[in-house]
Motif scaffolding. Structure first.
Motif, mmCIF file in Angstrom:
data_model
loop_
_atom_site.group_PDB
_atom_site.id
_atom_site.type_symbol
_atom_site.label_atom_id
_atom_site.label_comp_id
_atom_site.label_asym_id
_atom_site.label_seq_id
_atom_site.Cartn_x
_atom_site.Cartn_y
_atom_site.Cartn_z
ATOM 1 N N UNK A 110 0.828 -1.209 0.000
ATOM 2 C CA UNK A 110 0.000 0.000 0.000
ATOM 3 C C UNK A 110 0.863 1.261 0.000
ATOM 4 N N UNK A 111 1.944 1.241 0.763
ATOM 5 C CA UNK A 111 2.829 2.403 0.806
ATOM 6 C C UNK A 111 3.400 2.717 -0.580
ATOM 7 N N UNK A 112 3.824 1.670 -1.303
ATOM 8 C CA UNK A 112 4.378 1.869 -2.648
ATOM 9 C C UNK A 112 3.284 2.343 -3.606
ATOM 10 N N UNK A 113 2.108 1.729 -3.515
ATOM 11 C CA UNK A 113 1.023 2.091 -4.422
ATOM 12 C C UNK A 113 0.547 3.522 -4.190
ATOM 13 N N UNK A 114 0.528 3.945 -2.957
ATOM 14 C CA UNK A 114 0.150 5.339 -2.676
ATOM 15 C C UNK A 114 1.186 6.302 -3.262
ATOM 16 N N UNK A 115 2.457 5.900 -3.189
ATOM 17 C CA UNK A 115 3.508 6.741 -3.772
ATOM 18 C C UNK A 115 3.363 6.803 -5.293
ATOM 19 N N UNK A 116 3.038 5.671 -5.915
ATOM 20 C CA UNK A 116 2.833 5.652 -7.367
ATOM 21 C C UNK A 116 1.686 6.576 -7.752
ATOM 22 N N UNK A 117 0.581 6.463 -7.029
ATOM 23 C CA UNK A 117 -0.583 7.307 -7.326
ATOM 24 C C UNK A 117 -0.243 8.783 -7.174
ATOM 25 N N UNK A 118 0.567 9.112 -6.144
ATOM 26 C CA UNK A 118 0.938 10.509 -5.915
ATOM 27 C C UNK A 118 1.817 11.036 -7.052
ATOM 28 N N UNK A 119 2.801 10.236 -7.474
ATOM 29 C CA UNK A 119 3.677 10.659 -8.566
ATOM 30 C C UNK A 119 2.900 10.802 -9.864
ATOM 31 N N UNK A 120 1.935 9.889 -10.073
ATOM 32 C CA UNK A 120 1.113 9.953 -11.284
ATOM 33 C C UNK A 120 -0.006 10.992 -11.194
ATOM 34 N N UNK A 121 -0.065 11.676 -10.031
ATOM 35 C CA UNK A 121 -1.079 12.713 -9.795
ATOM 36 C C UNK A 121 -2.489 12.142 -9.934
ATOM 37 N N UNK A 122 -2.680 11.025 -9.271
ATOM 38 C CA UNK A 122 -3.989 10.357 -9.235
ATOM 39 C C UNK A 122 -4.365 10.065 -7.796
ATOM 40 N N UNK A 123 -5.626 9.789 -7.584
ATOM 41 C CA UNK A 123 -6.118 9.445 -6.253
ATOM 42 C C UNK A 123 -5.950 7.943 -6.021
ATOM 43 N N UNK A 124 -5.572 7.610 -4.807
ATOM 44 C CA UNK A 124 -5.454 6.206 -4.435
ATOM 45 C C UNK A 124 -6.824 5.667 -4.087
ATOM 46 N N UNK A 125 -7.226 4.559 -4.713
ATOM 47 C CA UNK A 125 -8.549 3.965 -4.499
ATOM 48 C C UNK A 125 -8.464 2.976 -3.332
ATOM 49 N N UNK A 126 -8.794 3.462 -2.140
ATOM 50 C CA UNK A 126 -8.703 2.623 -0.947
ATOM 51 C C UNK A 126 -9.692 1.473 -0.979
ATOM 52 N N UNK A 127 -10.888 1.710 -1.514
ATOM 53 C CA UNK A 127 -11.887 0.643 -1.570
ATOM 54 C C UNK A 127 -11.423 -0.497 -2.478
ATOM 55 N N UNK A 128 -10.844 -0.126 -3.609
ATOM 56 C CA UNK A 128 -10.343 -1.158 -4.519
ATOM 57 C C UNK A 128 -9.234 -1.959 -3.856
ATOM 58 N N UNK A 129 -8.405 -1.280 -3.096
ATOM 59 C CA UNK A 129 -7.299 -1.982 -2.447
ATOM 60 C C UNK A 129 -7.806 -2.920 -1.362
ATOM 61 N N UNK A 130 -8.853 -2.535 -0.651
ATOM 62 C CA UNK A 130 -9.429 -3.424 0.356
ATOM 63 C C UNK A 130 -10.021 -4.661 -0.292
ATOM 64 N N UNK A 131 -10.665 -4.483 -1.448
ATOM 65 C CA UNK A 131 -11.197 -5.641 -2.160
ATOM 66 C C UNK A 131 -10.059 -6.552 -2.620
ATOM 67 N N UNK A 132 -8.961 -5.916 -3.039
ATOM 68 C CA UNK A 132 -7.787 -6.679 -3.452
ATOM 69 C C UNK A 132 -7.256 -7.512 -2.285
#
Length: 586
Positions: A316-338
């Motif tokens: 999650x830490x890496x994915x949040x960093x990716x989303x931030x660099x890509x200037x996108x919102x991190x989808x927490x609900x999708x990650x919980x389903x994952x």
């Protein structure tokens, strides 16, 4: 060959549940973050070809002859060569009488007359050389010269390269397993450190004070470790790159890495042109690997691998960093389903099928055995041709550079046609074309034997064409194999194919060193016959373009193979032995 990892590792790493959800979590599957990291990974793909093909220069075989028995400071000059040729070089008749199993060229440079010739009509006995004089106009000093690895000692040269390919096999098994268990980033870091250490050991381990025997053993061990580290970098690097992108980008990822692979070849020939002693070239090439050791601090761990291991917080830490660099919102609900999906997958995970599953039914047996042969044939052909550019009878540096350029064009060409013409037709066409072109050597050599210039040019064109076909078919078979093995045994099947393929590479090295002593074109003709048979044998494969990847052995049994048919009883026998579909994601 980098696209090999496209087969060996993408399937292994793609068995993560919730793959589509992970893509949603990153929000942008090909954003700025992925592009930057992918460039760093591609740069690492310049290293493996450098390490593989450095041998072509460090262990190149210059022109040589026997040492003049009556001269202490003999040298490879026009005058001394003429004196030796006149008095001590065997004639064709003498070679035919005493060394008929060797080519005339090999006989004349490995044997000499026992005493100076007084009457040229008398056939004299021959004796093997007790020393050699090497031409230094192209190479200043190579390992072949330093250890006299020519004639009856050519086996020493072959054995080192064979050990290198054994290191390929061991490295693929060891580091492939470690990458799945401990992560891609960690294995890449370890591999670069091992590569740096083994590279310096290659450069400075062999010393005159140790003696030839000890130096040879040290160098052989260092080359083995170098090969192991090469596989760790290429396999883990491709996995890391492919896991950063959508599945539909993986062909692109594989081909782009192939382009960087050929860039490594261009870098090598550039360095080799200016550094013409084996020790200086090995040392500088090893220095080039030092900055890559710090890539461990730049590259992230694969979030897909972290998720597959249940390390959700780190992922999650890496994915949040990716989303931030890509200037996108991190989808927490999708990650919980994952996370929920992956936890269920871990709970339902079954024991993988074994090697015996590759021979369970008629069709899977046919495909398995055929693919084993295809991999052996293509490794034999590709490495055999790629390592023989020094015998193209042109400047060896120019020949190597042209070979790399042709390989690059081959990758670009198949990148364009694979998604248009499929896999089967291009593969069979290139394999059969290689075989026919290789067999053309026989009439060309016989018809143009007296026209040296024309023969030389035509043989060069043939060699270029052979390199193009070998590179294309070699790249295609890796991707094709991925789509012919079912997911339930894909990793096992491809691992066995890789093992068989390395045997082909070893045979290619042996052929170039030994069969060429009998007849210069013997290896080329052998490669051609094997490739022709492989191309014809591949006609039984089904086409896989735009078809779903087979999930189970039962899916393979339902394929339509030319000349073969399945029956319902065989398919029923395979049912119940496959991994549940929900645990598979290709």
């Amino acid at each position: 060959m980098p696209i090999a990892t496209f087969v060996n590792q993408t399937t292994r790493s793609s068995d993560n549940a919730g793959n589509n959800l992970l893509v949603q979590t990153t929000v942008n599957a090909w954003g700025h973050y992925q592009k930057v990291k992918f460039i760093f990974i591609c740069l690492t793909y310049m290293i493996p070809p450098i390490m593989v093909y450095t041998w072509s220069f460090t262990a190149a075989t210059p022109s040589f002859r026997c040492h003049h028995p009556n001269t202490i400071d003999d040298a490879y000059t026009d005058r001394s060569n003429e004196i030796f040729r006149k008095f001590y070089q065997p004639t064709e008749n003498e070679c035919a009488a005493h060394q008929h199993l060797l080519s005339v060229k090999e006989c004349q440079r490995c044997y000499r007359k026992i005493k100076p010739a007084k009457n040229v009509s008398i056939v004299q006995d021959l004796q093997s050389c007790d020393g050699y004089v090497f031409d230094r106009s192209v190479y200043k000093r190579t390992l072949v010269e330093e250890w006299s690895m020519v004639c009856d000692r050519v086996g020493y040269r072959s054995f080192v390269q064979m050990i290198y390919f054994v290191g390929f096999m061991c490295g693929a098994l060891l580091f492939g397993t470690m990458a799945d268990r401990y992560g891609r980033r960690s294995v890449m870091g370890i591999s670069f450190v091992l590569m740096m250490i083994s590279g310096f050991l290659c450069a400075f381990g062999p010393q005159q004070k140790f003696g030839v025997r000890s130096s040879y053993i040290i160098f052989m061990i260092a080359r083995f470790l170098l090969a192991c580290s090469t596989r760790g970098i290429s396999e883990s690097g491709f996995v890391l790159g492919s896991e950063m992108v959508n599945p539909d980008k993986r062909l692109m990822v594989g081909m782009v890495m192939d382009y960087f692979f050929t860039s490594g070849e261009f870098f090598l020939v550039f360095m080799a042109y200016f550094l013409r002693t084996w020790r200086s070239l090995t040392f500088v090439i090893t220095l080039f690997t030092i900055p890559f050791c710090f890539f461990y601090l730049i590259l992230p761990e694969s979030p897909r691998w972290l998720v597959s291991k249940g390390r959700f917080d780190e992922a999650e830490q890496i994915l949040r960093h990716i989303a931030a660099v890509n200037k996108r919102d991190f989808d927490s609900d999708a990650y919980e389903r994952l996370k929920d999906d992956q936890k269920q997958h871990i709970a339902d995970r079954t024991v993988p099928l074994g090697i015996a599953s590759l021979f369970q039914t008629k069709i899977i047996r046919i495909i398995t055995v055929n693919l084993f042969f295809q991999w052996l044939a293509q490794n034999l052909v590709y490495y055999g041709v790629s390592q023989s550019t020094g015998s193209w009878q042109f400047d060896p540096y120019l020949s190597f550079a042209l070979s790399a350029l042709v390989e690059l064009f081959a990758y670009i060409f198949i990148h364009i046609i694979l998604d248009r013409l499929g896999r089967k037709l291009p593969y069979c066409a290139f394999a059969i074309a290689f075989g026919l072109l290789a067999l053309l050597v026989l009439p060309v050599q016989s018809v143009l034997a007296e026209r040296k210039t024309t023969l030389r040019v035509l043989m060069f064109i043939l060699n270029i064409s052979l390199k193009f076909c070998a590179s294309a078919s070699f790249a295609i078979i890796y991707l094709y194999s991925t789509e012919l093995f079912p997911t339930s045994v894909r990793t096992t099947g491809l691992g066995m194919c890789s093992m068989t393929g390395r045997l082909g590479a070893i045979l290619g090295t042996f052929s170039n060193d030994y069969l060429a002593r009998i007849w210069m074109n013997f290896p080329t003709v052998l490669f051609g016959v094997v490739s022709l048979v492989a191309g014809i044998a591949a006609l039984v494969f089904p086409e896989t373009l735009n078809k779903p990847l087979p999930q189970t052995i039962d899916d393979i049994e339902s394929m339509n193979l030319p000349l073969f048919s399945t029956n319902k009883q065989q398919r029923d026998l395979s049912r119940g032995d496959n991994i549940p579909l929900k645990a598979i994601n290709t």
